[in-house]
Design an enzyme around this catalytic site. Structure first.
Site, mmCIF file in Angstrom:
data_model
loop_
_atom_site.group_PDB
_atom_site.id
_atom_site.type_symbol
_atom_site.label_atom_id
_atom_site.label_comp_id
_atom_site.label_asym_id
_atom_site.label_seq_id
_atom_site.Cartn_x
_atom_site.Cartn_y
_atom_site.Cartn_z
ATOM 1 N N ASN A 189 48.236 40.730 35.736
ATOM 2 C CA ASN A 189 48.512 41.890 34.896
ATOM 3 C C ASN A 189 49.842 41.695 34.191
ATOM 4 O OD1 ASN A 189 46.222 43.573 35.682
ATOM 5 N ND2 ASN A 189 47.210 43.626 37.685
ATOM 6 N N HIS A 214 47.160 36.625 40.940
ATOM 7 C CA HIS A 214 46.390 36.953 42.136
ATOM 8 C C HIS A 214 45.230 35.979 42.297
ATOM 9 C CE1 HIS A 214 47.935 41.175 42.636
ATOM 10 N NE2 HIS A 214 48.161 41.042 41.342
ATOM 11 N N ASP A 265 49.548 38.210 49.895
ATOM 12 C CA ASP A 265 49.863 39.553 49.411
ATOM 13 C C ASP A 265 49.976 40.476 50.626
ATOM 14 O OD1 ASP A 265 49.590 42.238 48.310
ATOM 15 O OD2 ASP A 265 48.778 41.330 46.503
ATOM 16 N N HIS A 289 53.047 37.251 38.430
ATOM 17 C CA HIS A 289 52.329 36.825 39.638
ATOM 18 C C HIS A 289 50.836 36.744 39.345
ATOM 19 C CE1 HIS A 289 52.621 41.241 39.830
ATOM 20 N NE2 HIS A 289 51.560 41.266 40.619
#
Length: 131
Positions: free
Chosen positions: A85, A98, A29, A96
């Site tokens: 999310n 995390h 990230d 995506h």
């Protein structure tokens, strides 16, 4: 126009890639919560978890497990977080996942509105009936 993650998946935009195969990719990230913060994406442009095939989801979850093992070796964290999310809360418009190492003093955490919400059997039954 392609989204940024589609551009990363097609190597049009550079990313610090830690894993890639024909259907998924994982990279650092660029605004990490902690060092070692990794995003796992499907190469296909998909938004929500309920749009993704079980096979593709399993490959991303299996990779998250392998990444956690690597992060433990590299950073010796006190823990880790895996989160995703959806809908309007996916600010990039491409699914995506995390994965990042956690430390007790890292400041990352949930926020709470303080509102009371229904956690009754009635609420559970409404969800259960729609599964």
């Amino acid at each position: 126009a392609m989204c940024d993650f589609c551009k990363i998946a097609s190597h049009e935009i550079n990313a610090n890639i830690v894993y890639e195969d024909e259907s998924i990719m994982a990279f650092l990230d660029y605004e990490p919560i902690n060092e070692g913060h990794i995003l796992i994406i499907p190469k296909e442009h998909l938004l929500d978890i309920d749009e993704i095939s079980d096979k593709l989801l399993y490959s991303m979850l299996d990779l998250s497990k392998r990444i956690v093992s690597s992060l433990k070796k590299v950073y010796s964290p006190e823990g880790y977080t895996i989160m995703q999310n959806g809908g309007a809360f996916n600010d990039l418009g491409h699914y995506h996942l995390h994965v990042f190492p956690r430390y007790k003093d890292d400041g990352f955490g949930w926020t709470d509105s303080g509102m009371q919400h229904d956690c009754s059997m009635e609420a559970a039954l409404k969800i259960k009936e729609n599964l």
